[in-house]
Design a protein around this motif. Structure first.
Motif: not given
Length: 588
Positions: A244-252, A283-285, A307-310
């Motif tokens: 299970i992953l999260d991502r930041d606003l830069q798509g990482q 959900y983390a965003l 937003f910019r997709l991963v």
């Protein structure tokens, strides 16, 4: 001309080099005028009064069109060179320039001649005959031209409204189809006891092929914190290394931090191009969490902020739509007990690609489109279109259209404006032809007025000259008649003549004295016969009767009634014409 070109350059934001190029147009206009003057000297003559048909036709049909070639031929290539005119439009703009100059010269020349022509005496009598009708025609032409322009603008606006509405409707239908696809997937999941990745793939693949621009469809089950390890273990059976992953606003992306619950992506299609998002929990965003919770409350699809997709490799924006769905539990225990818990169906799509696939390519190439998210108020957030199109100045063009609709609980607006190429494609030769024909008709009217007023002036001058000659001739005849009467008086001679056959009589003053009769007593040839003795009257009458039958000259001596009688020698002749006896003339 220089002022006009300066204003035109300022209107297009001309730079210094461009201003220098535009300044050559007035030079070309001056050369054009010089050439026109030289052609007039060569073919007509500078001192011409332009009162004959030949000189007017040479001026308007030969000299005006030929001299007007200069400005159009010099200026339009310069404008093409500076990029103000497309190369393929060179001939059309050259034709318009030459035709406009030619018609302008042909229409203005008659007015300039009658108002400012020299010598003024030659033109003063022609002013009302030329200027008034031509000014009335120009006023009517201006009204007609304005109406034609209005009709043309209305036609273009109406066509643009149809085309723009079609494009806006195609965009809305594409977004509506995205919602329909999600509702269908939600229905599949809600009615499945145990959903497999293969079943999910088989269901969504046709949608992906039919609607390009969709980045993925995904199923995000609810996983509580205490179920995380068990869920990851089950998913690793099909997807080795699943986390299970999260991502930041830069798509990482990175392993998700501890949280009360997660909505990780379990299934995603197309899988091959979306491996990087498998296991990611949106959900983390904050923005995604708001959309998910809103969908859970309303039961309707809710779109996230753009937003910019991963997976994005370009600069276009994406959007994810979330739809809360009751589905079977992900573990075997939940499947056995029939437990149903809330999960999320999500769909990510790339704005530019989705819109481009929905639009009519022919219209899309001619009409600029801008899609704006109005959720945050003015000016809004650009989702697709030229950077800066969300600003207030983008719709300053006259031909524009706006269409608002709702997508995923977000107010969107499609803005469309016509490109120069679109307006060029709607250019109507009928409207241009109408204006040209009207201008040509006005020009022909000016030529006709010049010709007719010139003929009138020449005829009036000829009549005046002939009248003066006639008056001079009449005065000369009067003087000669007076001299003849005086000579007859001195020589004791008299004369008489009839006119219109034998009707009427004209006598000299000397005749009255010779016959001893008053002027009132001599009104016909019979009165002259009666002025001689009775035995001479019959011979005199025979001579007169003979001369009334054929042309000739006869003489006779007759005695007057005076005492003692005087013997007068009469010479009588008759003049004839093709219609018969003209007159009798006698000298005593």
């Amino acid at each position: 001309s220089l002022a006009v070109q300066a204003l035109a350059g300022a209107a297009v934001g001309a730079t210094s080099p461009l201003v220098s190029v535009l300044a050559l147009a007035p030079v070309a206009a001056a050369l054009q005028a010089v050439l026109g003057a030289c052609l007039i000297d060569r073919f007509i003559g500078r001192k011409s009064a332009f009162d004959d048909t030949a000189s007017i036709l040479r001026l308007l049909a030969l000299i005006a069109p030929a001299s007007c070639l200069v400005s159009a031929t010099v200026s339009t290539p310069l404008l093409v060179q500076e990029g103000l005119i497309a190369r393929e439009d060179l001939f059309f703009n050259w034709w318009n320039w030459w035709l406009g100059d030619t018609l302008g010269v042909i229409i203005a020349t008659p007015l300039m001649l009658v108002l400012f022509g020299r010598p003024a005496a030659d033109w003063r009598s022609r002013r009302n005959a030329v200027a008034v009708p031509l000014l009335v025609a120009l006023a009517m032409l201006s009204i007609a031209f304005k109406q034609v322009i209005s009709w043309e603008e209305n036609r273009i606006h109406a066509q643009f409204e149809r085309d723009a509405h079609l494009l806006a409707t195609q965009v809305q239908r594409r977004f509506d189809a995205q919602i329909d696809m999600m509702l269908s997937i939600s229905g599949l999941i809600s009615n499945s006891n145990h959903l497999t990745r293969e079943a999910f793939e088989a269901f969504v693949s046709p949608w992906l092929h039919r609607y390009p621009g969709t980045q993925n469809f995904a199923w995000n089950p609810l996983v509580r914190n205490d179920e995380r390890e068990a869920f990851e273990a089950i998913m690793q059976e099909d997807t080795p290394g699943y986390r299970i992953l999260d991502r930041d606003l830069q798509g990482q992306t990175f392993p998700a931090a501890q949280a009360a619950r997660y909505y990780p992506i379990a299934f995603v299609e197309p899988r091959a191009t979306n491996l990087s998002v498998i296991g990611m929990s949106p959900y983390a965003l904050p923005a995604a969490a708001v959309a998910i919770e809103t969908s859970q409350r309303s039961g309707r699809p809710v779109a996230s902020d753009p937003f910019r997709l991963v997976q994005e490799r370009d600069d276009q924006r994406g959007m994810v739509v979330y739809l809360a769905t009751l589905a079977p539990g992900w573990n075997k225990a939940a499947a056995r007990t029939g437990e149903r818990r809330s999960g999320i169906v999500s769909a990510a799509f790339r704005m530019d690609d989705a819109i481009a696939s929905a639009l009519d390519p022919r219209l899309a190439a001619l009409i600029e489109l801008c899609l704006i998210d109005r959720s945050g108020g003015a000016p809004g957030t650009r989702l697709s279109g030229t950077p800066g199109c969300e600003g207030p100045g983008w719709l300053e063009r006259k031909v524009r259209h706006a269409h608002a609709f709702e997508f995923g609980e977000r107010p969107l607006e499609v803005l469309l404006r016509a490109t120069p190429a679109y307006l060029l494609s709607l250019r109507s030769w009928a409207a241009l032809g109408t204006v040209v024909v009207a201008l040509l008709a006005t020009a022909l009217l000016g030529a006709f007025l010049l010709i007719s007023s010139g003929n009138t002036r020449r005829i009036a001058a000829l009549v005046e000259r002939r009248t003066q000659e006639l008056e001079a001739t009449h005065a000369d005849l009067h003087d000669k008649q007076a001299a003849l009467n005086e000579a007859m008086r001195i020589a004791q001679m008299g004369s008489w003549e009839s006119f219109d056959g034998l009707r009427g009589l004209r006598c000299s003053h000397g005749l009255h004295g010779l016959l001893g009769r008053q002027q009132a007593e001599l009104s016909s040839i019979d009165d002259i016969v009666a002025s001689f003795r009775e035995d001479d009257q019959s011979a005199l009458r025979e001579i007169i009767d003979e001369l009334t039958q054929a042309a000739g000259l006869r003489t006779i001596d007759c005695r007057t009634l005076s005492e003692p009688p005087r013997v007068l020698h009469l010479q009588i002749e008759s003049e004839w014409s093709e219609h018969g006896l003209g007159r009798l003339r006698g000298i005593l």
